[in-house]
Design an enzyme around this catalytic site. Structure first.
Site, PDB file in Angstrom:
ATOM      1  N   LYS A  54     -21.519  27.482   9.982  1.00 25.50           N
ATOM      2  CA  LYS A  54     -22.661  26.608   9.677  1.00 25.50           C
ATOM      3  C   LYS A  54     -22.485  25.273  10.379  1.00 25.50           C
ATOM      4  CE  LYS A  54     -23.704  28.506   5.146  1.00 25.50           C
ATOM      5  NZ  LYS A  54     -23.365  28.500   3.728  1.00 25.50           N
ATOM      6  N   GLN A  98     -21.353  25.773  -1.216  1.00 23.29           N
ATOM      7  CA  GLN A  98     -21.006  27.163  -0.893  1.00 23.29           C
ATOM      8  C   GLN A  98     -20.598  27.924  -2.160  1.00 23.29           C
ATOM      9  OE1 GLN A  98     -21.264  28.669   2.218  1.00 23.29           O
ATOM     10  NE2 GLN A  98     -20.773  30.516   1.100  1.00 23.29           N
ATOM     11  N   ASP A 121     -30.699  25.774   0.404  1.00 24.45           N
ATOM     12  CA  ASP A 121     -30.391  27.164   0.054  1.00 24.45           C
ATOM     13  C   ASP A 121     -31.560  27.804  -0.701  1.00 24.45           C
ATOM     14  OD1 ASP A 121     -28.085  28.380   0.908  1.00 24.45           O
ATOM     15  OD2 ASP A 121     -26.807  27.528  -0.655  1.00 24.45           O
TER      16      ASP A 121
END
Ligand code: NAP
Length: 294
Positions: A54, A98, A121
């Site tokens: 990422k 995460q 997200d």
């Protein structure tokens, strides 16, 4: 029949290039450099490698990365304090914590603490609710990527009979909502579904997000159907070598389907590309600019 292989790697590379060009244009015109904060707690090897990818993608796209790596022993209060700090930081337009988190931290409380405007997200209940209500929302990256891949085969998904196997908040449910928004006729299947093979055989568009290696067999697939395989499963072959396979038996699917995504190289690369799109969109919204052209 030999199915068309949907090349997610190439499609994702094109999308990333488009995001980079749009980021360059917006930065030059408005002095706005989109920033993405990625928070990793602990040392899960898969998470570490994913977070590294990422960060590289963020830099390549001309955005600004903010990386935070906290120890496995981090308390929920400490992580919550970091999320609140990032919520208040105008340079961090997107925040991604995460998953999975260590057991002492309640993931749902952390997800709910992220500013919905920075929730790249798309996991915050407000964004999930907006998506379900047909309102503009930051939608989860993997399902958005699935839609983009399906549209390379069917420019319109309207009227297609779509079956989604899996009902997680991360993939199955938002994917079903996105398909509905595209006017597909959607069925969501799960572990209690009766006669799953027969249900799947009805589908023009079959999406598997199960987490079970090669569960979907060739005779579950309607001839000519499009198959989107979200699964990522590590298996050990007869040669004792480990490899990644999807939730669909690719070797069988390719003989029946009209189009199919491979694993790896299908849905996986789209997830990061769609994260970049969400970050750019979030930055534009926060700066009061029109939505980006990607
Ligand atoms: P998850 O939270 O474990 O959900 C799995 C879903 O599959 C559940 O809804 C479950 O049903 C259903 N299921 C399990 N066994 C089944 C069976 N025998 N028959 C029918 N349905 C069954 O998993 P997830 O987070 O959605 O992820 C699914 C897969 O996608 C995993 O392999 C994951 O690694 C992969 N993934 C890939 C990406 C990517 O970027 N490519 C991103 C996210 C996830 P119940 O609800 O009834 O338990």
């Amino acid at each position: 029949m030999n199915a068309k292989i949907i090349d997610g790697k190439a499609i994702a590379a094109d999308l990333r290039a488009a995001v980079a060009a749009e980021t360059k244009r917006i930065t030059a015109a408005n002095g706005l450099q989109p920033g993405l904060a990625v928070v990793l707690v602990g040392d899960n090897p898969a998470s570490k490698s994913y977070v590294g990818s990422k960060t590289r993608a963020v830099i390549e796209t001309g955005m600004r990365p903010f990386d935070f790596h906290l120890p496995d022993s981090t308390s929920e209060d400490a992580l919550m304090a970091l999320v609140r700090r990032l919520n208040a930081d105008a340079a961090a337009h997107g925040i991604l914590v995460q998953m999975p988190l260590p057991p002492q931290i309640d993931a749902s409380r952390i997800i709910a603490a992220v500013d919905p405007a920075k929730d790249v997200d798309g996991f915050h209940p407000l964004n999930a609710g907006r998506l379900a209500s047909g309102l503009p929302a930051l939608a989860p990256c993997t399902p958005v990527g699935c839609i983009k891949l399906a549209k390379t085969v069917h420019p319109s998904l309207a009227g297609l009979d779509a079956v989604v196997i899996g009902r997680s908040n991360i993939v199955g449910k938002p994917l079903a909502q996105l398909l509905l928004a595209e006017n597909a006729t959607v069925t969501i299947a799960h572990s209690r579904t009766r006669d799953l093979p027969a249900l799947c055989r009805r589908a023009d568009l079959l999406c598997a997000a199960i987490g079970r290696a090669e569960m979907v067999r060739g005779d579950w697939i309607k001839p000519g159907a499009t198959v989107i395989d979200v699964g990522i499963n590590r298996v050990t072959g007869a040669d004792q070598k480990s490899r990644l396979v999807g939730d669909v038996c690719f070797a069988e699917a390719v003989k029946v389907a009209g189009a199919v995504t491979p694993v790896p190289g299908g849905v996986g690369p789209m997830t990061i590309a769609c994260l970049l799109v969400n970050t750019l969109r979030a930055a534009c919204t926060q700066a009061g600019l029109p939505p980006p052209a990607v």
